[in-house]
Motif scaffolding. Structure first.
Motif, PDB file in Angstrom:
ATOM      1  N   ASP A  64      -8.762 -54.096   5.219  1.00  0.00           N
ATOM      2  CA  ASP A  64      -7.768 -55.103   4.864  1.00  0.00           C
ATOM      3  C   ASP A  64      -8.297 -56.140   3.870  1.00  0.00           C
ATOM      4  O   ASP A  64      -7.564 -57.047   3.481  1.00  0.00           O
ATOM      5  CB  ASP A  64      -7.278 -55.831   6.120  1.00  0.00           C
ATOM      6  N   LEU A  65      -9.560 -56.019   3.486  1.00  0.00           N
ATOM      7  CA  LEU A  65     -10.169 -56.965   2.551  1.00  0.00           C
ATOM      8  C   LEU A  65     -10.258 -56.358   1.160  1.00  0.00           C
ATOM      9  O   LEU A  65     -10.528 -55.164   1.008  1.00  0.00           O
ATOM     10  CB  LEU A  65     -11.580 -57.351   3.007  1.00  0.00           C
ATOM     11  N   ASP A  66     -10.045 -57.190   0.150  1.00  0.00           N
ATOM     12  CA  ASP A  66     -10.201 -56.776  -1.241  1.00  0.00           C
ATOM     13  C   ASP A  66     -11.257 -57.682  -1.868  1.00  0.00           C
ATOM     14  O   ASP A  66     -11.059 -58.892  -1.971  1.00  0.00           O
ATOM     15  CB  ASP A  66      -8.867 -56.918  -1.985  1.00  0.00           C
ATOM     16  N   VAL A  67     -12.396 -57.093  -2.232  1.00  0.00           N
ATOM     17  CA  VAL A  67     -13.500 -57.852  -2.821  1.00  0.00           C
ATOM     18  C   VAL A  67     -13.675 -57.374  -4.251  1.00  0.00           C
ATOM     19  O   VAL A  67     -13.891 -56.187  -4.495  1.00  0.00           O
ATOM     20  CB  VAL A  67     -14.811 -57.649  -2.027  1.00  0.00           C
ATOM     21  N   GLN A  68     -13.567 -58.315  -5.191  1.00  0.00           N
ATOM     22  CA  GLN A  68     -13.754 -57.998  -6.605  1.00  0.00           C
ATOM     23  C   GLN A  68     -14.841 -58.913  -7.155  1.00  0.00           C
ATOM     24  O   GLN A  68     -14.844 -60.112  -6.873  1.00  0.00           O
ATOM     25  CB  GLN A  68     -12.452 -58.201  -7.375  1.00  0.00           C
ATOM     26  N   GLY A  78      -7.123 -60.983   1.075  1.00  0.00           N
ATOM     27  CA  GLY A  78      -6.672 -60.114   2.154  1.00  0.00           C
ATOM     28  C   GLY A  78      -5.446 -60.697   2.814  1.00  0.00           C
ATOM     29  O   GLY A  78      -4.938 -61.742   2.416  1.00  0.00           O
ATOM     30  N   GLN A  79      -4.994 -59.989   3.819  1.00  0.00           N
ATOM     31  CA  GLN A  79      -3.855 -60.464   4.589  1.00  0.00           C
ATOM     32  C   GLN A  79      -4.296 -60.558   6.031  1.00  0.00           C
ATOM     33  O   GLN A  79      -4.701 -59.572   6.639  1.00  0.00           O
ATOM     34  CB  GLN A  79      -2.664 -59.535   4.451  1.00  0.00           C
ATOM     35  N   ARG A  80      -4.203 -61.752   6.559  1.00  0.00           N
ATOM     36  CA  ARG A  80      -4.653 -62.027   7.914  1.00  0.00           C
ATOM     37  C   ARG A  80      -3.495 -61.821   8.893  1.00  0.00           C
ATOM     38  O   ARG A  80      -2.416 -62.357   8.700  1.00  0.00           O
ATOM     39  CB  ARG A  80      -5.142 -63.465   7.969  1.00  0.00           C
ATOM     40  N   PHE A 101      -4.542 -64.649   1.945  1.00  0.00           N
ATOM     41  CA  PHE A 101      -5.513 -65.632   1.500  1.00  0.00           C
ATOM     42  C   PHE A 101      -6.278 -65.077   0.318  1.00  0.00           C
ATOM     43  O   PHE A 101      -6.335 -63.862   0.106  1.00  0.00           O
ATOM     44  CB  PHE A 101      -6.483 -66.019   2.629  1.00  0.00           C
ATOM     45  N   GLN A 102      -6.843 -65.973  -0.447  1.00  0.00           N
ATOM     46  CA  GLN A 102      -7.712 -65.593  -1.554  1.00  0.00           C
ATOM     47  C   GLN A 102      -8.698 -66.717  -1.791  1.00  0.00           C
ATOM     48  O   GLN A 102      -8.344 -67.894  -1.721  1.00  0.00           O
ATOM     49  CB  GLN A 102      -6.937 -65.334  -2.840  1.00  0.00           C
ATOM     50  N   GLY A 123     -16.885 -59.688  11.820  1.00  0.00           N
ATOM     51  CA  GLY A 123     -16.176 -60.763  11.139  1.00  0.00           C
ATOM     52  C   GLY A 123     -16.978 -61.479  10.071  1.00  0.00           C
ATOM     53  O   GLY A 123     -16.524 -62.475   9.520  1.00  0.00           O
ATOM     54  N   ILE A 124     -18.179 -60.984   9.763  1.00  0.00           N
ATOM     55  CA  ILE A 124     -19.034 -61.608   8.745  1.00  0.00           C
ATOM     56  C   ILE A 124     -19.197 -60.633   7.583  1.00  0.00           C
ATOM     57  O   ILE A 124     -19.660 -59.512   7.757  1.00  0.00           O
ATOM     58  CB  ILE A 124     -20.427 -61.972   9.299  1.00  0.00           C
ATOM     59  N   LEU A 125     -18.812 -61.086   6.387  1.00  0.00           N
ATOM     60  CA  LEU A 125     -18.988 -60.300   5.167  1.00  0.00           C
ATOM     61  C   LEU A 125     -20.243 -60.786   4.469  1.00  0.00           C
ATOM     62  O   LEU A 125     -20.372 -61.972   4.163  1.00  0.00           O
ATOM     63  CB  LEU A 125     -17.778 -60.465   4.245  1.00  0.00           C
TER      64      LEU A 125
END
Length: 145
Positions: A64-68, A78-80, A101-102, A123-125
């Motif tokens: 669900d996360l988008d990292v660029q 992402g969408q929480r 969120f972004q 929960g930690i990136l």
């Protein structure tokens, strides 16, 4: 024309009463709207070879996360969709939190964005962002007047 004595403490009391009325009129839902959108907290540090970025994004799946990543910044979006449910003395309480969120974080040095390593656990990136070769050997002369 009559003179009126100014009493500053009376004005302070009046202001405090107005503020109390304002906060009492807010429902719990409207108070949470004041806090704004979810912004994941972040920590960053660097050494000579890399920049390390750690973000706290609990309750989400990695899919669900988008990292660029560009050479100068990291964008996480992402969408929480969080739900908590508690049951106590026969009463069930359920709360939902939804929303996009972004967060865009500028980096202190140029990095090699094609060699970024990512790890997402509990929960930690964690992002390891290796510095570009030019940044590793960059020497800046400081002019002392």
């Amino acid at each position: 024309m009559a003179l009126i004595r100014w009493e500053p403490f009376r004005e302070i009391d009046s202001l405090q009463n107005e503020m109390n009325r304002l906060f009492e009129s807010l429902t719990p839902a409207s108070r949470s709207e004041w806090t704004g959108a979810f912004v994941p907290p972040a920590e960053m540090h660097e050494n000579g070879d890399a920049v390390y970025l750690k973000l706290e994004i609990p309750g989400m799946d990695a899919k669900d996360l988008d990292v660029q990543v560009t050479a100068e910044a990291v964008s996480i979006s992402g969408q929480r969709q969080a739900e908590t449910k508690t049951e106590e003395k026969g009463v069930t309480r359920s709360e939902f939190r939804y929303g996009k969120f972004q967060r865009v974080i500028p980096l202190p040095a140029r990095i090699q964005n094609d060699k970024v390593e990512a790890d997402y656990k509990n929960g930690i990136l964690m992002l390891t962002l290796p510095k570009a070769e030019a940044e590793k050997t960059k020497v800046v002369k400081v002019n002392l007047g």
